[in-house]
Design an enzyme around this catalytic site. Sequence first.
Site, PDB file in Angstrom:
ATOM      1  N   GLU A 115       5.237  -0.807   7.397  1.00  0.00           N
ATOM      2  CA  GLU A 115       5.537  -2.194   7.028  1.00  0.00           C
ATOM      3  C   GLU A 115       7.021  -2.495   6.915  1.00  0.00           C
ATOM      4  O   GLU A 115       7.403  -3.668   6.820  1.00  0.00           O
ATOM      5  CB  GLU A 115       4.830  -2.579   5.718  1.00  0.00           C
ATOM      6  CG  GLU A 115       5.393  -1.946   4.457  1.00  0.00           C
ATOM      7  CD  GLU A 115       4.815  -0.566   4.151  1.00  0.00           C
ATOM      8  OE1 GLU A 115       5.106  -0.049   3.057  1.00  0.00           O
ATOM      9  OE2 GLU A 115       4.074  -0.020   4.995  1.00  0.00           O
ATOM     10  N   LYS A 167      -3.760   3.855   6.026  1.00  0.00           N
ATOM     11  CA  LYS A 167      -3.453   3.462   4.653  1.00  0.00           C
ATOM     12  C   LYS A 167      -2.725   4.583   3.918  1.00  0.00           C
ATOM     13  O   LYS A 167      -2.753   5.755   4.315  1.00  0.00           O
ATOM     14  CB  LYS A 167      -4.727   3.089   3.899  1.00  0.00           C
ATOM     15  CG  LYS A 167      -5.408   1.840   4.436  1.00  0.00           C
ATOM     16  CD  LYS A 167      -4.526   0.600   4.356  1.00  0.00           C
ATOM     17  CE  LYS A 167      -4.315   0.137   2.932  1.00  0.00           C
ATOM     18  NZ  LYS A 167      -3.442  -1.077   2.873  1.00  0.00           N
ATOM     19  N   TYR A 183       0.989   2.889   6.548  1.00  0.00           N
ATOM     20  CA  TYR A 183       1.303   1.804   5.622  1.00  0.00           C
ATOM     21  C   TYR A 183       1.372   2.389   4.219  1.00  0.00           C
ATOM     22  O   TYR A 183       0.426   3.034   3.762  1.00  0.00           O
ATOM     23  CB  TYR A 183       0.207   0.727   5.642  1.00  0.00           C
ATOM     24  CG  TYR A 183       0.141  -0.096   6.906  1.00  0.00           C
ATOM     25  CD1 TYR A 183       1.191  -0.941   7.266  1.00  0.00           C
ATOM     26  CD2 TYR A 183      -0.972  -0.051   7.733  1.00  0.00           C
ATOM     27  CE1 TYR A 183       1.124  -1.709   8.420  1.00  0.00           C
ATOM     28  CE2 TYR A 183      -1.048  -0.816   8.886  1.00  0.00           C
ATOM     29  CZ  TYR A 183       0.002  -1.639   9.231  1.00  0.00           C
ATOM     30  OH  TYR A 183      -0.063  -2.395  10.374  1.00  0.00           O
ATOM     31  N   HIS A 202       3.348   0.475   1.324  1.00  0.00           N
ATOM     32  CA  HIS A 202       3.463  -0.617   0.345  1.00  0.00           C
ATOM     33  C   HIS A 202       3.830  -0.057  -1.036  1.00  0.00           C
ATOM     34  O   HIS A 202       3.197  -0.347  -2.041  1.00  0.00           O
ATOM     35  CB  HIS A 202       2.161  -1.421   0.278  1.00  0.00           C
ATOM     36  CG  HIS A 202       1.789  -2.075   1.578  1.00  0.00           C
ATOM     37  ND1 HIS A 202       2.481  -3.144   2.095  1.00  0.00           N
ATOM     38  CD2 HIS A 202       0.814  -1.797   2.476  1.00  0.00           C
ATOM     39  CE1 HIS A 202       1.938  -3.507   3.251  1.00  0.00           C
ATOM     40  NE2 HIS A 202       0.939  -2.699   3.500  1.00  0.00           N
ATOM     41  N   ARG A 259     -10.937   2.129   9.612  1.00  0.00           N
ATOM     42  CA  ARG A 259      -9.972   2.264  10.697  1.00  0.00           C
ATOM     43  C   ARG A 259      -9.562   3.729  10.863  1.00  0.00           C
ATOM     44  O   ARG A 259      -9.779   4.560   9.988  1.00  0.00           O
ATOM     45  CB  ARG A 259      -8.735   1.421  10.419  1.00  0.00           C
ATOM     46  CG  ARG A 259      -8.952  -0.072  10.530  1.00  0.00           C
ATOM     47  CD  ARG A 259      -7.729  -0.864  10.073  1.00  0.00           C
ATOM     48  NE  ARG A 259      -7.518  -0.781   8.626  1.00  0.00           N
ATOM     49  CZ  ARG A 259      -6.534  -1.379   7.983  1.00  0.00           C
ATOM     50  NH1 ARG A 259      -5.626  -2.084   8.659  1.00  0.00           N
ATOM     51  NH2 ARG A 259      -6.423  -1.275   6.673  1.00  0.00           N
ATOM     52  N   ASP A 262      -1.460  -6.224  -1.018  1.00  0.00           N
ATOM     53  CA  ASP A 262      -0.838  -4.912  -0.762  1.00  0.00           C
ATOM     54  C   ASP A 262       0.540  -4.796  -1.387  1.00  0.00           C
ATOM     55  O   ASP A 262       0.977  -3.696  -1.733  1.00  0.00           O
ATOM     56  CB  ASP A 262      -0.699  -4.663   0.750  1.00  0.00           C
ATOM     57  CG  ASP A 262      -1.979  -4.118   1.368  1.00  0.00           C
ATOM     58  OD1 ASP A 262      -2.826  -3.621   0.614  1.00  0.00           O
ATOM     59  OD2 ASP A 262      -2.118  -4.196   2.588  1.00  0.00           O
TER      60      ASP A 262
END
Length: 370
Positions: free
Chosen positions: A118, A75, A94, A96, A15, A270
Amino acid sequence: MIVGLPKEIKNNENRVALTPGGVAELVKHGHTVYVQATAGEGSGFTDAEYTSAGGTILPTIEEVYNIAEMIVKVKEPIESEYKLVKPNQLLFTYFHFASHKPLTEAMVASKAICLAYETVEKKDRSLPLLVPMSEVAGRMAIQKGANYLEKPLGGRGILLGGVAGVNPAKVLVLGGGIVGTEAAKMAAGLGADVTIMDISLPRLRYLSDILPANVKTVMSTTYNIREAAKNADLIIGAVLIPGAKAPALITREMLKDLKPGAVLVDVAVDQGGCIETCKPTTHENPTFVIDGVIHYCVANMPGAVPYTSTLALTNATLPYVVKLANKGWGDACREDEELRKGLNVINGQIVYKSVADAFNMSYSPVENHL
């Protein structure tokens, strides 16, 4: 503002955080966008398309991090990127954090501003930047689970939807949020016998109304999970507590009661996973077996369908990216409560309580930094 778009370097992560259309929108607002060479190739977007959109191509990830005031990613930074992050640099991606202490410590040490997709949260408690990837992951969980139920891949050798005269597979979905709902829809559409569990009775009533007749709704309790798991061919872990570590609903001890060749897909990996024996895997080596049960725990499932995922992600993130670029993170977060809830780390301080609690680290309320 100077915006940087680096190439994702996590294992098999294809991505990219912005489409050429997203870059064009930022340029239209007067911002400068630097794109790392080949950043979009995995999603089907060429350097020429980014250039045509007004972006400037830089050959290395180091150059992108060095020049950018805001880094937009998909990510979390991996270890080789930690040293590239600068003090006061805004990272929007993101993260996490609650499932990865080394990352948390590295971002605290960097003194950067970490705004996590998130935990951006609307007043109705929905998570607008998690929704598109949750939709993708929920649907993919069934595709992958059905695949690994095939005998050559170690599964029970059962067809998810069965055929005339033969019962379909039993699918257990833990969690009635976006991931769980999409997984249940996909499994039901393929003809499986589906049970979806959640701790919210109003949510179960809603799911009972909207989902097909081959989906049963059951209150999530330890007893109910244990009994349903014994008969399940495929179990989908789809539990999310925003910003916090997921609870372990399928325990190590339960595995002995599961069917040999059953498949567990933990979409919550995640956030630490809701299956106790879960550990993050990659698209390159996606599964492992414990007690004859196949575990599929890929931490970036939507990365396998990057064209769809990149378009879906940009649709959701772009309005926030533009707001941050236009106003700067401080003013944007002061004015917008949704964005403010996305702040996790500011200049060496953890400002999201669930992250601090996960590792018994010090916490500083976000209001002290705005």
